[in-house]
Design a protein around this motif. Structure first.
Motif, PDB file in Angstrom:
ATOM      1  N   LEU A  94     -19.049  72.796  31.479  1.00  0.00           N
ATOM      2  CA  LEU A  94     -19.387  71.660  30.631  1.00  0.00           C
ATOM      3  C   LEU A  94     -20.130  72.089  29.376  1.00  0.00           C
ATOM      4  CD1 LEU A  94     -20.401  68.933  33.249  1.00  0.00           C
ATOM      5  CD2 LEU A  94     -18.274  69.128  31.950  1.00  0.00           C
ATOM      6  N   GLU A  95     -20.899  73.152  29.490  1.00  0.00           N
ATOM      7  CA  GLU A  95     -21.604  73.647  28.303  1.00  0.00           C
ATOM      8  C   GLU A  95     -20.621  74.165  27.272  1.00  0.00           C
ATOM      9  OE1 GLU A  95     -24.697  77.229  27.102  1.00  0.00           O
ATOM     10  OE2 GLU A  95     -24.874  76.291  29.081  1.00  0.00           O
ATOM     11  N   THR A  96     -19.595  74.876  27.725  1.00  0.00           N
ATOM     12  CA  THR A  96     -18.612  75.392  26.768  1.00  0.00           C
ATOM     13  C   THR A  96     -17.819  74.260  26.124  1.00  0.00           C
ATOM     14  OG1 THR A  96     -16.781  75.655  28.358  1.00  0.00           O
ATOM     15  CG2 THR A  96     -18.369  77.454  28.195  1.00  0.00           C
ATOM     16  N   LEU A  97     -17.596  73.169  26.869  1.00  0.00           N
ATOM     17  CA  LEU A  97     -16.823  72.059  26.324  1.00  0.00           C
ATOM     18  C   LEU A  97     -17.552  71.345  25.195  1.00  0.00           C
ATOM     19  CD1 LEU A  97     -15.271  70.560  29.583  1.00  0.00           C
ATOM     20  CD2 LEU A  97     -14.106  71.834  27.773  1.00  0.00           C
ATOM     21  N   ARG A  98     -18.869  71.451  25.155  1.00  0.00           N
ATOM     22  CA  ARG A  98     -19.621  70.861  24.044  1.00  0.00           C
ATOM     23  C   ARG A  98     -19.298  71.557  22.729  1.00  0.00           C
ATOM     24  NH1 ARG A  98     -25.009  72.033  24.522  1.00  0.00           N
ATOM     25  NH2 ARG A  98     -25.417  70.563  22.824  1.00  0.00           N
ATOM     26  N   PHE A  99     -18.825  72.785  22.808  1.00  0.00           N
ATOM     27  CA  PHE A  99     -18.547  73.577  21.608  1.00  0.00           C
ATOM     28  C   PHE A  99     -17.061  73.910  21.468  1.00  0.00           C
ATOM     29  CE2 PHE A  99     -22.780  74.537  23.206  1.00  0.00           C
ATOM     30  CZ  PHE A  99     -23.577  74.364  22.079  1.00  0.00           C
ATOM     31  N   THR A 100     -16.222  73.216  22.209  1.00  0.00           N
ATOM     32  CA  THR A 100     -14.831  73.651  22.306  1.00  0.00           C
ATOM     33  C   THR A 100     -14.076  73.554  20.981  1.00  0.00           C
ATOM     34  OG1 THR A 100     -12.803  73.422  23.600  1.00  0.00           O
ATOM     35  CG2 THR A 100     -13.891  71.385  22.965  1.00  0.00           C
ATOM     36  N   THR A 143     -13.570  62.079  22.515  1.00  0.00           N
ATOM     37  CA  THR A 143     -14.656  62.782  21.816  1.00  0.00           C
ATOM     38  C   THR A 143     -15.926  61.984  21.766  1.00  0.00           C
ATOM     39  OG1 THR A 143     -13.845  61.889  19.709  1.00  0.00           O
ATOM     40  CG2 THR A 143     -13.019  64.051  20.368  1.00  0.00           C
ATOM     41  N   THR A 195      -7.919  63.584  23.257  1.00  0.00           N
ATOM     42  CA  THR A 195      -9.202  63.981  23.817  1.00  0.00           C
ATOM     43  C   THR A 195     -10.258  62.934  23.541  1.00  0.00           C
ATOM     44  OG1 THR A 195      -8.657  66.306  23.499  1.00  0.00           O
ATOM     45  CG2 THR A 195     -10.973  65.778  23.860  1.00  0.00           C
ATOM     46  N   THR A 254     -21.601  81.002  32.651  1.00  0.00           N
ATOM     47  CA  THR A 254     -21.780  79.929  31.685  1.00  0.00           C
ATOM     48  C   THR A 254     -21.112  78.665  32.213  1.00  0.00           C
ATOM     49  OG1 THR A 254     -21.676  81.529  29.876  1.00  0.00           O
ATOM     50  CG2 THR A 254     -21.410  79.209  29.294  1.00  0.00           C
TER      51      THR A 254
END
Length: 382
Positions: free
Chosen positions: A282-288, A381, A379, A279
């Motif tokens: 960057l994809e996981t960071l969209r949902f962090t 956002t 962060t 995975t």
């Protein structure tokens, strides 16, 4: 401002805020000038830098005053905690806890151009000691420096620590001190005792070279030979704002099996698992979530550093195999619980660990919430 008045332009408002911020900085600079006078008074009267009761009074007063002005007291308290820490750091740099009649020493740092070596150079230098820096690229050699020094500090990679100790130990005078800053203690302390006739103290700074301040950082001190020098080193660390924990080399290594080996091991397992799951990061960071981001920062920070640093810390600890085995058993058990969907066993594991942490969970919730708030506010956002 009345309902029909024209709002002031945004650039003007920002300029006014900038001007006020500059005024705040001027006030902080004046505050630090007064702190320097406080440091001089404390040194002259033999007072310690930290006065916990005074700090509590300051924090309570500023929070109360902030609330009366319509400002958030919790945020203002956080700001003043940073100011108080900076004040303590300045007082330490001004040698507040160094007695006026204390004799400056000659301190040789073997490996002084390394990152931790530079921390040691700064620590002893700011306290008024003459520092000799020795490294692979210096003209001054280790044996020569050790012969001249009152205190010789070995600050080299773990893999060569014992070798360097054996090379310089015989050059340390009998009335001098030999110490190290290695992350394991049993082997280096034994090597120092065997290689030298002088006093011996093992130390382990429990912080990395990237820290912004030494205030409140912890250092472990293992007395081995020579009480006078051990007391001197303990006072020196205290004077620079460090918290000293005393232990035997065996106690240290046993504790480090948990504090370092287990911590690094679980971080490495997380990193390897993330890298192999497929995975994209960057994809996981969209949902962090904040908790995931905190874990991710720790893991990424770990792997941004050198494997030559972390490998020996884990591999040279005499109890590393026990930690790895216990971790593997716990991971296998939890994997079986989750994949089988056994909520009752999951509940039992929670109860077991919650009981182990006990009242520490209250502090953990408070402190982790503070950390998460700081991470969220820093962060981007957008």
């Amino acid at each position: 401002m009345s309902a029909d008045s024209t709002p002031r332009p945004l650039p003007l408002l920002r300029a006014m805020i900038d001007s006020l911020d500059h005024d705040l900085l001027q006030i902080m600079a004046r505050r630090m000038s007064l702190v320097a006078e406080v440091a001089a008074y404390k040194r002259a009267h033999g007072l310690q830098i930290r006065d916990v009761r005074r700090e509590r009074e300051v924090l309570d007063d500023r929070a109360h005053h902030a609330e009366s002005l319509g400002l958030p007291p919790g945020e203002i308290e956080s700001i003043f905690r940073l100011l108080l820490r900076a004040s303590r750091d300045q007082q330490a740099a001004l040698r507040t806890e160094v007695a006026l009649d204390d004799e400056p020493r000659t301190v040789a740092i073997i490996g002084g151009n390394g990152r931790m070596g530079r921390i040691m150079e700064r620590l002893f230098g700011e306290l008024g000691h003459r520092v000799l820096v020795v490294d692979v690229d210096t003209t001054l050699r280790a044996a020569e420096a050790a012969a001249m020094a009152d205190v010789t500090i070995v600050s080299v990679p773990i893999d060569v620590t014992d070798e360097v100790i054996r090379a310089v130990g015989s050059h340390v005078r009998e009335d001098a001190l030999l110490a190290d800053v290695t992350s394991v203690k049993e082997s280096p302390v034994a090597a120092m005792l065997d290689a030298s006739r002088g006093s011996v103290v093992g130390t382990h700074p429990m912080f990395g070279p990237s820290v912004h301040t030494l205030q409140g950082q912890r250092v472990v001190l293992c007395r081995a030979r020579g009480e006078a020098w051990a007391e001197w080193l303990s006072r020196t660390f205290h004077a620079r704002g460090l918290v000293v924990t005393e232990a035997t080399p065996a106690e240290h290594d046993r504790a480090m099996a948990v504090v370092q080996v287990l911590t690094h091991f679980q971080t490495q397992v997380l990193g390897v698992t993330l890298a192999r799951l497929g995975t994209p990061l960057l994809e996981t960071l969209r949902f962090t979530s904040p908790a995931y981001l905190l874990e991710l920062y720790v893991a990424a920070r770990h792997f941004a550093q050198s494997p030559e640093l972390y490998g020996p810390i884990e591999m040279r600890n005499p109890r590393a195999a026990d930690v790895a085995e216990a971790f593997g058993r716990a991971a296998a058990e939890l994997s079986d619980v989750i994949t089988s969907g056994d909520q009752a066993r999951f509940h039992a594991l929670f109860d077991e660990v919650r009981e182990f942490f006990g009242a520490f969970t209250v502090e953990a919730l408070e402190q982790s919430s503070f950390l998460i708030d700081r991470i969220v506010e820093r962060t981007d956002t957008a």
